[in-house]
Design an enzyme around this catalytic site. Structure first.
Site, PDB file in Angstrom:
ATOM      1  N   HIS A   1       0.812  -1.219   0.000  1.00 53.96           N
ATOM      2  CA  HIS A   1       0.000   0.000   0.000  1.00 53.96           C
ATOM      3  C   HIS A   1       0.843   1.266   0.000  1.00 53.96           C
ATOM      4  O   HIS A   1       0.343   2.344  -0.329  1.00 53.96           O
ATOM      5  CB  HIS A   1      -0.923   0.027   1.222  1.00 53.96           C
ATOM      6  CG  HIS A   1      -1.982  -1.018   1.199  1.00 53.96           C
ATOM      7  ND1 HIS A   1      -1.780  -2.299   1.665  1.00 53.96           N
ATOM      8  CD2 HIS A   1      -3.276  -0.985   0.768  1.00 53.96           C
ATOM      9  CE1 HIS A   1      -2.894  -3.000   1.526  1.00 53.96           C
ATOM     10  NE2 HIS A   1      -3.820  -2.230   0.986  1.00 53.96           N
TER      11      HIS A   1
ATOM     12  N   ARG B   1       7.235 -15.897  -2.518  1.00 50.91           N
ATOM     13  CA  ARG B   1       5.900 -15.294  -2.515  1.00 50.91           C
ATOM     14  C   ARG B   1       5.327 -15.405  -1.118  1.00 50.91           C
ATOM     15  O   ARG B   1       4.826 -16.439  -0.703  1.00 50.91           O
ATOM     16  CB  ARG B   1       4.986 -16.000  -3.520  1.00 50.91           C
ATOM     17  CG  ARG B   1       3.535 -15.458  -3.532  1.00 50.91           C
ATOM     18  CD  ARG B   1       3.526 -13.984  -3.927  1.00 50.91           C
ATOM     19  NE  ARG B   1       2.176 -13.428  -4.039  1.00 50.91           N
ATOM     20  CZ  ARG B   1       1.674 -12.518  -3.223  1.00 50.91           C
ATOM     21  NH1 ARG B   1       2.383 -12.083  -2.181  1.00 50.91           N
ATOM     22  NH2 ARG B   1       0.472 -12.016  -3.424  1.00 50.91           N
TER      23      ARG B   1
END
Length: 578
Positions: free
Chosen positions: A162, A237
């Site tokens: 973000h 990941r």
């Protein structure tokens, strides 16, 4: 100087702010400007913090402007007053350094807005934001509601993706006020520690997509250098911080079977069940998302072609563990899924989770492992130490790391990553109309290939006379890659590449049984350089044992999350003669 103003005054001030905004940057949703009463114990500065003369001038100037606006905006003011007619309590208001008029709210007032019915408010660095309208558009689904009524900082520390300029720009559109100074100081005093501070070290050659959580891929050329991808170069990941787990205290819980809960230690997995080793390729659902981004922006990490790797995994078969936990034929009459829950957690204690169909988990040919070794060594922390699920032929998102719980169930996992992510949609579906419940969760992946050498944009000297092109190819569901076609002229003519299932100079791995081809094929071709060409567009496409072939272009498979990107891979190289 502190000023307390009635809610009617606030309506007028917000009207002023709205009118000024209309002249500067176009209409702003009136919903975002709705003001609720603040707790009056938190005072606010009505005039800016400059000198007394400047403050007096700004206040007086504001009164003249407001008087002029009121003369010609009666109808709009009536509407504004109507919206606030029930709000008669005093409200604190401040003028920011930039001169924008904003009410000041207490944390108690923000906390009242924690649902779509009451509005969804959050705070960030002292600002108060009404994000009710944004909830439906949030790429992470309803997970954003976890922050409702509180601060975004702890969540953004966890989901550091973000922390980008365009995200802050989106947030700024929803600002409705400021948090009072008293509560802001309390927030700052309780600033959370970095949840990623104990993450393991990573090799510097990795190309990083996000640091927190850590997501990275190796340079593509490394992939075709070795049939087995070293764990240090295997793509990383992570959705959450890497947990610190002790193998001595580790326990795996197996639930949902007639025998009751079965608790297994790492030693139990190693000594009570036969050890199996399977060579399995894992691929992120977002591999090659960058190709989709070139067509039209999508939401997600901008992976290149290297969010894929091939490794030898060793551990106990999931089938054996489920049988030991009491699985019997009758269970299949009601159970349909096997759920997995990781030991990585977010700030709310929610773990990463996923599930696979029961027949894949329990089938003799499913080869699903509870793996505790990777390439002959203990699984590294980034890859799931001490135990992870390895589900051959299935998207990487279902291969849950740091495994803590297994549940045999009639239902899929309720995890966000099973229900609100990792699903495919039509090219015309956008965030305003997407319905995650309408699409099945991705399990098996489609046929895939990519060029790892040469790199896109490379310069080749004509004196070389020949060009070697190399890459990887793989297909989901145990379907074996049977052919890779390569073109050096943009698809006008094609040549068949040589496939290998081992390293050069070494014996290849034995051919897998039909339907159990879990590992990739590396491929290579050496071709003469066209004598007059100045530029080459190189293309590869793979064909699997079901004669599935990659689509030629991206637009027909484009989707808003950039998943399942498997169009023909293309690189362009320049030829130099000097």
């Amino acid at each position: 100087m502190n000023w307390m103003i009635s809610s009617q005054n606030v309506s007028e001030m917000l009207l002023l702010r709205r009118c000024c905004s209309l002249t500067r940057c176009g209409p702003i949703s009136t919903r975002r400007l709705k003001v609720a009463p603040a707790v009056t114990s938190c005072a606010a500065r009505f005039c800016s913090s400059g000198s007394e003369d400047q403050s007096s001038y700004q206040c007086a100037n504001w009164k003249h402007i407001l008087a002029g606006l009121l003369a010609g905006t009666g109808a709009v003011l009536v509407y504004s007053q109507h919206r606030h007619k029930a709000e008669r309590a005093d409200v604190s208001v401040t003028i920011t350094e930039k001169g924008s008029l904003l009410p000041v709210f207490s944390q108690d007032e923000v906390t009242k807005h924690r649902s779509l019915e009451d509005g969804v408010w959050v705070t960030y660095k002292g600002g108060v934001y009404d994000i009710t309208e944004f909830v439906a558009m949030h790429p992470g689904g309803n997970k954003i509601l976890l922050a409702a009524g509180g601060a975004l900082e702890p969540f953004w520390a966890l989901y550091a993706v973000h922390d980008q300029e365009h995200v802050l720009e989106i947030l700024s559109e929803y600002k409705v006020g400021e948090l009072c100074e008293e509560d802001l100081k309390k927030q700052q005093a309780s600033k959370p520690s970095d949840p990623f501070s104990s993450d393991p070290e990573r090799h510097p050659v990795l190309q990083v997509n996000t640091l927190k959580p850590f997501n990275a891929e190796p340079p593509p050329e490394i992939l075709s250098d070795s049939y087995i991808t070293p764990s240090a170069f295997f793509f990383k990941r992570n959705h959450l911080p890497v947990p610190q787990l002790d193998q001595a205290s580790y326990r795996l819980q197996v639930e949902g079977l007639p025998q009751g809960v079965l608790s297994l230690s790492l030693e139990d997995l190693k000594t009570k069940f036969p050890k199996h080793t399977v060579t399995v390729t894992l691929q992120c659902a977002g591999n090659r998302r960058g190709d989709m981004n070139k067509v039209k922006p999508v939401k997600g990490l901008n992976w290149g072609v290297a969010a894929i790797g091939n490794a030898k995994w060793s551990g106990a078969r999931l089938r054996d563990v489920l049988l030991a936990a009491g699985f019997e034929p009758g269970v299949a009459q009601w159970a349909r899924h096997v759920q997995f829950e990781g030991l990585d957690k977010d700030v709310t204690g929610t773990s990463y989770g996923a599930s696979i169909p029961l027949n894949k988990a329990i089938g003799e040919e499913g080869d699903v492992l509870l793996a505790y070794e990777m390439n002959g060594e203990d699984i590294p922390r980034d890859h799931g130490y001490p135990v992870r699920v390895v589900v051959p032929g299935v998207v990487g998102a279902r291969n849950v790391k740091w495994l803590g719980k297994i549940v045999v169930s009639a239902e899929e996992s309720s995890s966000h990553w099973q229900q609100q992510d990792y699903k495919g949609f039509a090219p015309g579906t956008d965030w305003n109309q997407v319905d995650f419940e309408s699409a099945p969760a991705i399990q098996e992946l489609p046929v895939q290939s990519a060029i790892t050498v040469p790199a896109d944009g490379a310069v080749i000297h004509h004196s070389d006379e020949t060009l070697t092109v190399a890459g990887y190819a793989w297909s989901g569901g145990g379907r074996e890659v049977i052919r890779v076609d390569v073109s050096l002229d943009g698809g006008k003519t094609w040549q068949v590449a040589q496939l290998r299932s081992g390293d050069k100079g070494q014996a290849p791995e034995p051919s897998p049984p039909p339907g159990r081809a879990w590992a990739w094929k590396l491929w290579e071709i050496t071709a003469p350089l066209p004598p007059e060409a100045e530029e080459l567009e190189i293309i590869c496409k793979a064909v699997d044992s079901s004669y599935n072939v990659q689509p030629d272009t991206v637009p027909p498979i484009w989707n808003l999350r950039g998943l399942l990107s498997n169009a023909w891979h293309r690189v362009t190289v320049r030829l130099r003669r000097d």
